[in-house]
Design an enzyme around this catalytic site. Structure first.
Site, PDB file in Angstrom:
ATOM      1  N   ASP A   1      29.160   2.495   7.096  1.00  6.78           N
ATOM      2  CA  ASP A   1      29.168   1.024   7.497  1.00  6.78           C
ATOM      3  C   ASP A   1      30.440   0.270   6.328  1.00  6.78           C
ATOM      4  OD1 ASP A   1      28.796  -1.590   8.619  1.00  6.78           O
ATOM      5  OD2 ASP A   1      26.684  -1.740   8.115  1.00  6.78           O
ATOM      6  N   GLY A   2      30.891  -0.855   6.846  1.00  8.74           N
ATOM      7  CA  GLY A   2      31.612  -1.568   5.869  1.00  8.74           C
ATOM      8  C   GLY A   2      30.679  -2.541   4.964  1.00  8.74           C
TER       9      GLY A   2
ATOM     10  N   GLU B   1      21.722  -3.164  10.310  1.00  5.22           N
ATOM     11  CA  GLU B   1      22.441  -2.536   9.310  1.00  5.22           C
ATOM     12  C   GLU B   1      21.347  -1.805   8.115  1.00  5.22           C
ATOM     13  OE1 GLU B   1      26.703  -4.332   9.911  1.00  5.22           O
ATOM     14  OE2 GLU B   1      25.353  -5.219   8.343  1.00  5.22           O
TER      15      GLU B   1
ATOM     16  N   LYS C   1      26.362  -7.857   2.475  1.00  3.38           N
ATOM     17  CA  LYS C   1      26.723  -7.429   3.814  1.00  3.38           C
ATOM     18  C   LYS C   1      26.048  -8.700   4.732  1.00  3.38           C
ATOM     19  CE  LYS C   1      26.208  -3.233   5.561  1.00  3.38           C
ATOM     20  NZ  LYS C   1      27.245  -3.800   6.281  1.00  3.38           N
TER      21      LYS C   1
HETATM   22  C1  5RP Z   1      28.342  -7.164   9.282  1.00  8.53           C
HETATM   23  C2  5RP Z   1      28.773  -6.387   7.865  1.00  8.53           C
HETATM   24  C3  5RP Z   1      30.356  -5.720   7.622  1.00  8.53           C
HETATM   25  O1  5RP Z   1      29.943  -4.579   7.292  1.00  8.53           O
HETATM   26  C4  5RP Z   1      30.897  -6.719   6.957  1.00  8.53           C
HETATM   27  O2  5RP Z   1      30.773  -8.139   7.305  1.00  8.53           O
HETATM   28  C5  5RP Z   1      32.336  -6.318   6.581  1.00  8.53           C
HETATM   29  O3  5RP Z   1      32.882  -6.306   7.824  1.00  8.53           O
HETATM   30  P1  5RP Z   1      34.531  -6.151   7.886  1.00  8.53           P
HETATM   31  O4  5RP Z   1      34.585  -4.637   7.833  1.00  8.53           O
HETATM   32  O5  5RP Z   1      35.096  -6.690   9.309  1.00  8.53           O
HETATM   33  O6  5RP Z   1      35.320  -6.740   6.713  1.00  8.53           O
HETATM   34  O7  5RP Z   1      28.156  -6.351   7.017  1.00  8.53           O
HETATM   35  O8  5RP Z   1      26.996  -7.652   9.213  1.00  8.53           O
END
Ligand code: 5RP
Length: 220
Positions: free
Chosen positions: A84-85, A106, A97
Site C-alpha cells: 500500500d501507499g 487498509e 494513511k
Molecule cells: C488511502 C491511503 C493512500 O495510501 C494514501 O492516501 C496515499 O495515496 P497516493 O498513493 O495516491 O499518494 O492511505 O486511504
C-alpha cells in the site's frame, strides 16, 4: 516537483514492489495513485498473483478491470504480503494513511498480512509525522463530540464534508497534531468513543518502505 515527476517516482516504487511478491500468492492491495501503478504492473504480468484482497471499492474496480480475482478477507487464511501507499512516512516506518479515505480496510489488511510493504515517492518521507493532517474515520453521530475532544488537546479537526467512507462513516482530518510518540497517540485516539480507525499506522508499521526517487528506489 511536477505531478508527472511525482508519478514517475510512484511508478518506480510500485514496480520495485513487484519483485517482492511471492509467485502465485494472494496479495493484499491498498488504495491510491501509487497502488494504481502496482495494479498496472500486475496486469502486465498475468498470473503473478493468484488473487487479491482489496482495501476499497475503488481498488476492487481496478482489480476487476485487470482481471485479478478479488477474495473476501474472511476466506483467506494465509496472506503473505500487503502492499500500500501512504501520505507520510517516517524512517521508523510509522505511517499516516487515509488521505484517500480507505484507512479502515487498509489497517485490517495490514494487520492480517505477514509482511507490509509501503510504496511512496520521496516527498512523503518526513523527519516527524504530523505535517500531513491525520485522517480519523468516525461514526457520523460522534463526529462533533470527537472534534471537541481533539480541539481540547490543541488540534484542529476538519470534517471532510461530502465524503462518505466505504463503511458509511465520516472522516475528520486533524491538523496541528504533534506526534512525538506515534504508537502511543494511535492508541490514545483509538480509545475515543465513536472512533472507527486512526490513520496512524505505527503499532503495526510497514516492514519495508520502498521510496521512489529521481535516481531509483531507496529501501528503508
Ligand atoms: C488511502 C491511503 C493512500 O495510501 C494514501 O492516501 C496515499 O495515496 P497516493 O498513493 O495516491 O499518494 O492511505 O486511504
Amino acid at each position: 516537483m511536477t505531478p508527472s515527476q511525482a508519478d514517475a517516482k510512484k511508478r518506480r516504487a510500485a514496480e520495485a514492489a513487484l519483485a517482492q511478491i511471492p509467485a502465485g500468492s494472494v496479495l493484499g492491495v491498498g488504495t491510491g495513485s501509487t497502488v494504481r501503478f502496482l495494479i498496472e504492473a500486475l496486469a502486465a504480468h498475468p498470473g503473478r498473483v493468484r488473487a487479491a484482497v482489496s482495501s476499497s471499492n475503488a481498488t476492487t474496480a481496478l482489480l476487476d478491470a485487470a482481471a485479478i480475482p478479488v477474495l473476501d478477507l474472511n476466506d483467506v487464511a494465509d496472506l503473505p504480503l500487503y502492499i500500500d501507499g501512504a501520505d507520510q512516512a517516517s524512517r521508523a516506518r510509522h505511517l499516516i494513511k487515509g488521505g484517500g479515505g480507505a484507512l479502515t480496510r487498509e489497517k485490517i489488511i495490514a494487520a492480517a498480512a505477514a509482511r507490509f510493504i509501503c510504496i511512496i515517492d520521496e516527498s512523503k518521507l518526513a523527519d516527524a509525522l504530523g505535517t500531513f493532517p491525520l485522517p480519523i474515520e468516525v461514526i457520523p453521530m460522534a463526529r462533533a463530540l470527537i472534534a471537541r475532544r481533539l480541539q481540547a488537546r490543541g488540534a484542529r479537526p476538519v470534517w471532510r464534508q461530502g465524503f462518505v467512507t466505504d463503511n458509511g462513516n465520516d472522516i475528520l482530518d486533524v491538523h496541528g497534531l504533534s506526534i512525538p510518540d506515534a504508537p502511543a497517540l494511535e492508541c490514545e485516539l483509538a480509545c475515543l468513543a465513536g472512533v472507527v480507525t486512526v490513520g496512524l499506522f505505527a503499532r503495526r508499521p510497514a516492514d519495508l518502505l520502498l521510496v521512489g526517487t529521481d535516481q531509483g528506489v531507496m529501501t528503508i
